[in-house]
Structures are given as structure tokens and as C-alpha cells.
Write a protein that holds these residues in place. Structure first.
Motif: not given
Length: 510
Positions: A223-225, A227-243
Motif C-alpha cells: 500500500f505504501q509503495r 500510494g495508500p490513497d491510490k488503492v481501490a481494493a484488495f481482492i483475494a479468494e478466501p480459500v484458493v481454488g485452481a491456482a
């Protein structure tokens, strides 16, 4: 050897020789299948756990396709609901009209979140759901007060998969799927380490607490790298599937993620396309006595701002997926433009929503998520008993009816096989042959994005104890036979993993 082309098929790298490609001139199909080297097996019907082929064979679908067929194949109740809806209305444009099936399934899903979510948006695939989630996150930051138009960056995780459309591919971290399209993907995204205890924890002293703190610090630094005010969202799978192959988070991880997102004003998007709708058999709590969403499990323990779902939503009877948004986001839009600036032709399709509503009622009425917990515990226990000590298996992990088996060339060092060895696809292909006749979902890239082989098991929620025993015994037989039969082949090809594989083959024969 003839020149070859490397393709990506279902998350697995497949190498085709020039002769394979030239031989396709004589192929019988006019469909652009996932591979042009050969036509796939042809299914003529399905019933329960079995797919029936045109050559008379039947395959036990131990993966529900790609964790899709959650109540099995050929359910007459779903077929009737689709037929009845077809007699009423098959299609109408969502810009002008609404239908009861969309309203019904939306209420059912919103109610299942105990007030956390406010509105549902229905489309045809998980990739489309992620596209919608990314767009909604962007629009939220534009319309809130004060507006933050500079928030255009999305942070995801390495070895993550969020879909194959350009937008979904851009926020994901699936190296093989991204490779061909990198020059045309959005650059407004970056990735941090996954929460992957088997490969991420450094040593025996790096327990859940220290590991979570390390991942939290890494996310904060990203976030700091950016720019904290440039990040719209963090996206993740709660339990990672195929990958990664059914990787659960360690306790406290998503609470740490939530802290970072709230600290910097970013949204949290959870992608439950593969792991949601009861697939992991979430454990009941006082607040969620009948949970169906992965985030409701105490292991995750936090609600997202936006969530996506698919696969098990309609059980494969119709193409359907959904995006759900919480009250904060919906309120901003209601007091702003008054609309979600996104739409698709088949959005809220009546037949798809009708199928989804019936599938979800069957899951609820028959208490199938409880069966997922019960049979899932047995599935995991038996897999570990039968295969846990196999020299080619590094990790067996999962929850509910969502289990992964990761293969390694060296069990002590966790060294993966080389990607060109095609271990996961080889195990899958052997399983599809006589006398096994079982579908085991292959995946690659779990070690470093390219290397690392695993298979997934994701049977239907109505599986019985006898079915579980059959699945485990057959899977174990396939894995053991694969390394007995093909282990020495790697040595003759002079590949780097050859010595390890040859040793594995000799050990297994004993």
C-alpha cells in the motif's frame, strides 16, 4: 523432437508437438476446443455423480467439472424449474424489465448474509462477476464524498486466479494464463504473497501469529509503495481454488487484511466463485447457524465489501454467477448517480436465475452443507491415511468437499517437478482411463507460478460415505500407478527432476 507450442488448458500447461497440430487437419470437430491437438471425450448424458460417454464408458465426476456440479448431474427438479420458466418467459432485457426468478434468488442470497450485503447482480460467469466487482469498486470511489478519483490500483495475490477476461486476468496472479496477454493487460495492479502455509511459513517457529504479521507487513508495505490513497481494493479468494489447490488461510489472516484495507480506505473484495455456496462446508457460529459463504467460516471471520460467486450457484444447470455489494457501497450509489454503470445482455437471465434459486433451495432443504462438513471430514481423513506418506506427495489440504493434493519431486525440500513433466495433467489423464474412470482436476503453478503440480477433488454435496471411500481408493490407486508406470520416463528424458522421480518410482514399487 518436433517443434512444440505451449498452451494453457484449464490452468495446466500443455505442450503440443508440430505433428499433433498438423494432425488436427483431420479432426472431426468444428468447435474451437481448448486444445487443437485432439478432440475431447464426448459426453452424451449425466446422472448423479456420473458422466456417460458416447463410447459406453462412465466417468465418476469427483470434481464436479471445476467444482460446479454441486448437486450432481441430471436433477429433475432443476430441469422442471427451467422448463416451467421457459414456458413463462425465457429472456427480457434487464434495462427495461425485471423478473421474479432474479428477485427470488437475490433475496435468498442477501438473506444468507445476515444483513452484510444489500444488493445482488447476476451475470453468466465468474470472470464477469469479477469484472463487475472491479468496476463497482472504481465507481464507489468516484461517487463517495469526498470523491477519490485517484483510486485506480488493485492489489491481489501471487498464484491467484480471478477469471480469464482481460480485466479479471489483470488483477489476478496466474502466471501461465497472463503470459500471452501481458502487453494488453491493465498495469494498475500488483500482487503480494499468498497466505500459503505449506510453502510460505519459513520454519517450525513461524506459527500462525508471526506468519500473519509478516503477511500483514508485506501488504502494508505494498500500500505504501503504490500510494495508500491510490488503492481501490484488495481482492483475494478466501480459500484458493485452481491456482494453488484448495489452500486455506491461517487463522487471523483475513482480519489482518481487513485492518489494512480499513486503515487506508480501500475496499475488500472476496472472490468465492470456486470456494463459495457451501463448497468448504463453513462451520456454524451463533451468528451464522447455517452458513454457505466461505467468509462466514470462523477461520476467515470477516465480511467483504464486495463478493463474487459462481460455479455452485447454479450447479452447472445454467451459466450463472453473481456479485454482491454491501450497504455502504449501495448507499453511495443511491445518493450519487443512482445507478451501477455496468450492464450486460444476459444480466439477470430468467432461466439462469430460476435454476440458481432451485439449486439453492435444494441445498438448504436437504441440509447439504452439513453433509459437506461430514463427508468432507471423512474425505480428508482417508486421503491423508491413503496418500499422506507417499514420497511424491508434499501436502494434502482442504476443507469440506474441496481438497487438494500437491505433488513434489522431493518431499523433504518441497522441490516441485518441472512444468514440462506434466505431472498433474498426467495423473488426470491416467484417472480418465480404464479401469479408474474418475475425473481428477489438474492444476499447475502452485510452487512459483509455473512449477508446482496439484489435483483437486470437489465432488457433489450429496455424496455418500460409500462414494467418498470409492473416490479415495480410486484416487490413491491412480496416483500410485502413475508414479510406478511413468516415474522412469523422466530419467530417460534427462530432465532435472529425473533423479527424484526415479527414486520415487522405485520407492512406490516397494
Amino acid at each position: 523432437m518436433a517443434p512444440s507450442a505451449t498452451l494453457v488448458n484449464g490452468g495446466t500447461t500443455v505442450t503440443e508437438t508440430r505433428r499433433d497440430i498438423e494432425d488436427n487437419i483431420h479432426a472431426k470437430s468444428y468447435v474451437l476446443h481448448r486444445s487443437l491437438a485432439h478432440d475431447p471425450l464426448r459426453v452424451v448424458s449425466g446422472r448423479g455423480h456420473y458422466l456417460h460417454l458416447d463410447n459406453g464408458r462412465q466417468i465418476f465426476d469427483a470434481t464436479g467439472g471445476a467444482a460446479v456440479a454441486c448437486i450432481g448431474h441430471g436433477d429433475k427438479r432443476v430441469q422442471k424449474a427451467i422448463y416451467d420458466q421457459m414456458n413463462r418467459i425465457s429472456y427480457c432485457h434487464s434495462l427495461f424489465y425485471a423478473t421474479s426468478p432474479a428477485e427470488d434468488i437475490a433475496k435468498l442470497l442477501i438473506d444468507s448474509t445476515d444483513g452484510e450485503m444489500a444488493r445482488a447482480f447476476f451475470i453468466s460467469s465468474g470472470s464477469e462477476a469479477v469484472e463487475a466487482a472491479v468496476k463497482l469498486a472504481r465507481q464507489y470511489h468516484l461517487e463517495k464524498f469526498p470523491a477519490e478519483p485517484q483510486r485506480t490500483h488493485f492489489i491481489a495475490r501471487q498464484q491467484s486466479y480471478h477469471g480469464t477476461t482481460l480485466g479479471a486476468l489483470a488483477v489476478g496472479g496466474h502466471v501461465a494464463r497472463r503470459a500471452l496477454f501481458e502487453p494488453i493487460l491493465s498495469i494498475n495492479s500488483s500482487r503480494v504473497s499468498p497466505c500459503y502455509a505449506y510453502r510460505g511459513m519459513k520454519d517450525s517457529f513461524d506459527h500462525d501469529g508471526p506468519y500473519v504479521k509478516r503477511l500483514e507487513a508485506e501488504l502494508d508495505a505494498e500500500f505504501q509503495r503504490v500510494g495508500p490513497d491510490k488503492v481501490a481494493a484488495f481482492i483475494a479468494e478466501p480459500v484458493v481454488g485452481a491456482a494453488l489447490g484448495c489452500v486455506l488461510p491461517v487463522k487471523g489472516y483475513f482480519k489482518a487484511v481487513r485492518r489494512i484495507c480499513d486503515k487506508y480506505g480501500a475496499l475488500l473484495i472476496m472472490d468465492e466463485v470456486m470456494s463459495g455456496i457451501g463448497r468448504i462446508g463453513p462451520d456454524p457460529t451463533e451468528r451464522f447457524p447455517n452458513p454457505i459463504h466461505a467468509w462466514q467460516d470462523p477461520l476467515i471471520g470477516v465480511a467483504p465489501d464486495i463478493m463474487t460467486m459462481g460455479k455452485g450457484l447454479g450447479g452447472g444447470f445454467m451459466p450463472v454467477a453473481a456479485m454482491l455489494a454491501n450497504h455502504r457501497i449501495v448507499n453511495v450509489l443511491q445518493h450519487g448517480s443512482g445507478a451501477f454503470s455496468h450492464g450486460q445482455t444476459y444480466q439477470g437471465h430468467p432461466l439462469a436465475c430460476s435454476a440458481a434459486a432451485v439449486v439453492q433451495r435444494i441445498i438448504s432443504d436437504e441440509n447439504l452443507v452439513a453433509n459437506v462438513r461430514k463427508q468432507g471430514a471423512l474425505l480428508g481423513k482417508l486421503l491423508i491415511e491413503k496418500l499422506g506418506n507417499h514420497p511424491a506427495i508434499g501436502d494434502i489440504r482442504g476443507k469440506g468437499l474441496f481438497w487438494g493434493i500437491e505433488f513434489v519431486a522431493d518431499k523433504s525440500t518441497k522441490e516441485p517437478f518441472e512444468s514440462e513433466d506434466g505431472v498433474a495433467m498426467g495423473v488426470h489423464e491416467l484417472g480418465m482411463q480404464e479401469p479408474y474412470n474418475i475425473s481428477l482436476y489438474p492444476g499447475t503453478g502452485s510452487a512459483d507460478g509455473r512449477r508446482g503440480d496439484h489435483i483437486l477433488l470437489a465432488p457433489a454435496y450429496n455424496i455418500t460415505e460409500a462414494d467418498v471411500v470409492l473416490v479415495v481408493e480410486t484416487t490413491a490407486a491412480v496416483v500410485k500407478q502413475y508414479f510406478r508406470k511413468y516415474g522412469s520416463k523422466y530419467a530417460t528424458n534427462g530432465r532435472r527432476a529425473s533423479e527424484s522421480v526415479s527414486i520415487l518410482a522405485r520407492r512406490t514399487r516397494r
